[in-house]
Write a protein that holds these residues in place. Structure first.
Motif, mmCIF file in Angstrom:
data_model
loop_
_atom_site.group_PDB
_atom_site.id
_atom_site.type_symbol
_atom_site.label_atom_id
_atom_site.label_comp_id
_atom_site.label_asym_id
_atom_site.label_seq_id
_atom_site.Cartn_x
_atom_site.Cartn_y
_atom_site.Cartn_z
ATOM 1 N N ALA A 22 0.839 -1.196 0.000
ATOM 2 C CA ALA A 22 0.000 0.000 0.000
ATOM 3 C C ALA A 22 0.879 1.252 0.000
ATOM 4 O O ALA A 22 0.647 2.189 -0.777
ATOM 5 C CB ALA A 22 -0.951 0.000 1.200
ATOM 6 N N TYR A 27 -1.418 3.128 -2.367
ATOM 7 C CA TYR A 27 -2.712 2.488 -2.160
ATOM 8 C C TYR A 27 -3.138 2.673 -0.705
ATOM 9 O O TYR A 27 -2.412 3.252 0.097
ATOM 10 C CB TYR A 27 -2.617 0.990 -2.459
ATOM 11 N N ASN A 29 -5.108 0.463 2.682
ATOM 12 C CA ASN A 29 -5.628 -0.790 3.226
ATOM 13 C C ASN A 29 -7.075 -0.496 3.610
ATOM 14 O O ASN A 29 -7.333 0.363 4.446
ATOM 15 C CB ASN A 29 -4.816 -1.252 4.434
ATOM 16 N N ALA A 67 -4.873 -4.410 -0.329
ATOM 17 C CA ALA A 67 -4.500 -3.027 -0.603
ATOM 18 C C ALA A 67 -5.218 -2.625 -1.880
ATOM 19 O O ALA A 67 -5.290 -3.409 -2.831
ATOM 20 C CB ALA A 67 -2.987 -2.880 -0.756
ATOM 21 N N GLU A 68 -5.763 -1.404 -1.881
ATOM 22 C CA GLU A 68 -6.567 -0.957 -3.012
ATOM 23 C C GLU A 68 -6.157 0.445 -3.453
ATOM 24 O O GLU A 68 -5.761 1.277 -2.638
ATOM 25 C CB GLU A 68 -8.049 -0.943 -2.636
ATOM 26 N N ASP A 69 -6.304 0.685 -4.742
ATOM 27 C CA ASP A 69 -6.068 2.001 -5.309
ATOM 28 C C ASP A 69 -7.194 2.923 -4.827
ATOM 29 O O ASP A 69 -8.370 2.647 -5.081
ATOM 30 C CB ASP A 69 -6.085 1.903 -6.833
ATOM 31 N N ARG A 76 -6.645 -4.387 -7.505
ATOM 32 C CA ARG A 76 -6.658 -4.679 -6.067
ATOM 33 C C ARG A 76 -5.550 -5.694 -5.799
ATOM 34 O O ARG A 76 -5.315 -6.611 -6.595
ATOM 35 C CB ARG A 76 -8.010 -5.263 -5.681
#
Length: 153
Positions: A22, A27, A29, A67-69, A76
């Motif tokens: 992340a 990114y 969490n 973890a994501e944009d 993802r």
């Protein structure tokens, strides 16, 4: 029709690895379902409280992480705990585009600065590959905290 993807990592410590990636990629969490994070709040503390509330044994709290944009554009990243260790060089790796549009020494200086930042987060710096136009612009090989290879490109 194109597809979206999720990149899945096998890991010994999913939370630590997802926190690293992340930070590496800009990114976030994400919080648990139905929860929001207050500014500065640790997402893993919120997850632990949520998992305790829904009866998940503490031994399973670090079984998976993500973890994501924050803009929703990038894939993802999902991290799942596995018992076995990494046995060999990974066959797929991520290239982090850390110097878009830069060339030559300016590019390599930007890659070196990013390598230093990631080492402070737990990465290990590997080989530096110099620019060799027109075929390559140069890159730095790195490994994440669990030894997965990636490149700063």
């Amino acid at each position: 029709m194109s597809r979206t993807i999720q990149v899945t990592f096998d890991a010994h410590d999913p939370q630590t690895l997802s926190r690293f990636w992340a930070e590496a990629m800009g990114y976030v969490n994400p919080p648990p379902p139905g929860r929001t994070l207050e500014p500065g709040q640790d997402p893993f503390e919120v997850w632990h409280a949520f998992l305790a509330e829904v009866g998940v044994p503490e031994s399973e709290w670090n079984a998976a992480s993500a973890a994501e944009d924050p803009d929703g554009d990038g894939p993802r990243l999902f991290f799942q705990r596995v018992p076995e260790g990494k046995a060999a060089k990974n066959r797929v790796h991520l290239d982090l585009r850390a110097a878009p549009g830069l060339q030559g020494e300016e590019r390599m200086a930007a890659l070196e600065a990013e390598a230093e930042r990631l080492v402070a987060l737990g990465a290990t710096r590997g080989d530096r590959h110099e620019p060799a136009p027109p075929m390559t612009a140069g890159h730095i090989v790195m490994t994440d905290p669990e030894g997965n290879e990636f490149c700063l490109d």
